[in-house]
Enzyme design. Structure first.
Site, PDB file in Angstrom:
ATOM      1  N   GLU A 258       0.864  -1.195   0.000  1.00 10.11           N
ATOM      2  CA  GLU A 258       0.000   0.000   0.000  1.00 10.11           C
ATOM      3  C   GLU A 258       0.890   1.230   0.000  1.00 10.11           C
ATOM      4  OE1 GLU A 258      -2.233   0.548   3.647  1.00 10.11           O
ATOM      5  OE2 GLU A 258      -0.599  -0.299   4.843  1.00 10.11           O
TER       6      GLU A 258
ATOM      7  N   LEU B  62      -3.470  -1.464   5.767  1.00  8.53           N
ATOM      8  CA  LEU B  62      -4.619  -0.914   6.487  1.00  8.53           C
ATOM      9  C   LEU B  62      -5.842  -1.085   5.589  1.00  8.53           C
ATOM     10  CD1 LEU B  62      -5.551   0.809   8.995  1.00  8.53           C
ATOM     11  CD2 LEU B  62      -5.552   2.722   7.397  1.00  8.53           C
TER      12      LEU B  62
HETATM   13  N1  PLP Z   1      -3.162   2.957   4.148  1.00  7.54           N
HETATM   14  C1  PLP Z   1      -2.522   3.736   5.036  1.00  7.54           C
HETATM   15  C2  PLP Z   1      -1.173   3.337   5.528  1.00  7.54           C
HETATM   16  C3  PLP Z   1      -3.138   4.918   5.493  1.00  7.54           C
HETATM   17  O1  PLP Z   1      -2.503   5.697   6.387  1.00  7.54           O
HETATM   18  C4  PLP Z   1      -4.409   5.282   4.987  1.00  7.54           C
HETATM   19  C5  PLP Z   1      -5.079   6.501   5.428  1.00  7.54           C
HETATM   20  O2  PLP Z   1      -4.607   7.254   6.215  1.00  7.54           O
HETATM   21  C6  PLP Z   1      -5.024   4.437   4.055  1.00  7.54           C
HETATM   22  C7  PLP Z   1      -4.380   3.272   3.665  1.00  7.54           C
HETATM   23  C8  PLP Z   1      -6.375   4.772   3.483  1.00  7.54           C
HETATM   24  O3  PLP Z   1      -7.389   4.585   4.428  1.00  7.54           O
HETATM   25  P1  PLP Z   1      -8.755   5.401   4.349  1.00  7.54           P
HETATM   26  O4  PLP Z   1      -9.343   5.133   3.010  1.00  7.54           O
HETATM   27  O5  PLP Z   1      -9.575   4.850   5.453  1.00  7.54           O
HETATM   28  O6  PLP Z   1      -8.403   6.850   4.546  1.00  7.54           O
END
Ligand code: PLP
Length: 285
Positions: free
Chosen positions: A182, A207
């Site tokens: 990611e 995440l």
């Molecule tokens: N991955 C990481 C490491 C993040 O810090 C984030 C958001 O801050 C995401 C993915 C995306 O998550 P979301 O769509 O809930 O903002």
């Protein structure tokens, strides 16, 4: 207009909004956070963000400081007091204040909680989406529980800085097997040459982004082909399109990876259509 922050039960002007030097968030990065998009003054997908928050807290055995309904009320009140229309609200909860000792503090220790909110440059973000962004790849050197939205973000900080120094907006983490996990603060996606949307499975290695979750509904509604599987850097270089997702960037087309153009070097049609449609599938509150 002066900005207001919620800190441990009080709404304070930003200059007065401080936390104790022995807050475990400060001492050990012993805490979790959430970022929720605000659009038209309303929260986007609050329910899913608060469910993920509860999960992160549970994994770290930090108590929920208040009910989900009360948390939602604090988020909304912070948005209101800061007159946020299009922006983000940030929530952080730590294990609280205690004499410095690595192991958990006494059970009666009250979790610390901070909420801030601010407008984002809405027009600027749309312009960025119309141009697309560049990403670089970096080794994924994080711990094995990045599914917990912990404030321990040092590898993410260093990755993002490396991106900035190379003229890119985001860094994609690559694991030991050569697969993209990611971004430093986003989920990573590609569209293959045969039109399949691909993103890493939501195991402990990424995440589980809320934007990523909701986007799957958009993908289904658009009748697109989707696979949750790891993809290699090589596959990303050869993809037709690439993009990232997060609460603040929504769907953001990627037009360069490690300096190589993705597809024809312009934002992809699929990414742009998903961005356009996203909020029709989001929940407003
Ligand atoms: N991955 C990481 C490491 C993040 O810090 C984030 C958001 O801050 C995401 C993915 C995306 O998550 P979301 O769509 O809930 O903002």
């Amino acid at each position: 207009m002066s900005r207001i922050a919620y800190v441990n039960g009080r709404y304070l002007p930003r200059q007065a909004a401080t936390v104790h030097i022995e807050d475990r968030g400060y001492q050990f990065s012993d805490g979790v956070y959430e970022v929720c998009e605000v659009r038209g003054g309303r929260l986007v997908d609050e329910r899913l963000h608060l469910a993920r928050l509860a999960r992160s807290l549970g994994e770290l055995r930090i108590a929920m400081p208040m009910t989900t309904a009360a948390l939602g009320a604090v988020l909304r009140e912070t948005v209101r007091r800061n007159r946020v229309r299009d922006g983000i609200v940030y929530l952080q909860i730590t294990r609280g204040v205690a004499r410095r000792d690595h192991a958990f503090p006494p059970a009666a220790t009250v979790p610390g909680m901070v909420v801030t909110a601010r407008n984002l440059d809405f027009a600027g973000n749309e312009k960025t989406a119309a141009d697309g962004i560049a990403v670089i790849t970096v080794p994924d050197n994080r711990w094995e529980r990045v599914d917990i939205k912990s404030v321990s973000l040092l590898p993410n900080v260093l990755a993002k800085q490396a991106a900035r120094e190379q003229g890119a907006k985001e860094a994609w983490f690559v694991d030991r097997t050569g697969h993209v996990t990611e971004g430093a603060s986003t989920n990573a996606w590609i569209v293959t040459r045969d039109g399949q949307l691909v993103t890493h499975p939501a195991d402990h290695g990424i995440l589980r982004g809320i934007t990523r979750t909701v986007l799957q509904d958009v993908i289904e509604a658009q009748g697109l082909d989707f696979a949750e599987r790891a993809f290699t850097v090589e596959e990303a270089y050869n993809a037709r399109e690439a993009f990232v997702t997060s609460a603040s960037l929504i769907v953001m087309p990627v037009v360069r990876i490690d300096g190589r153009p993705v597809g024809n070097g312009a934002p992809g049609l699929i990414a742009s259509a998903l961005r356009r449609d996203f909020h029709r599938h989001a929940e407003f509150s």
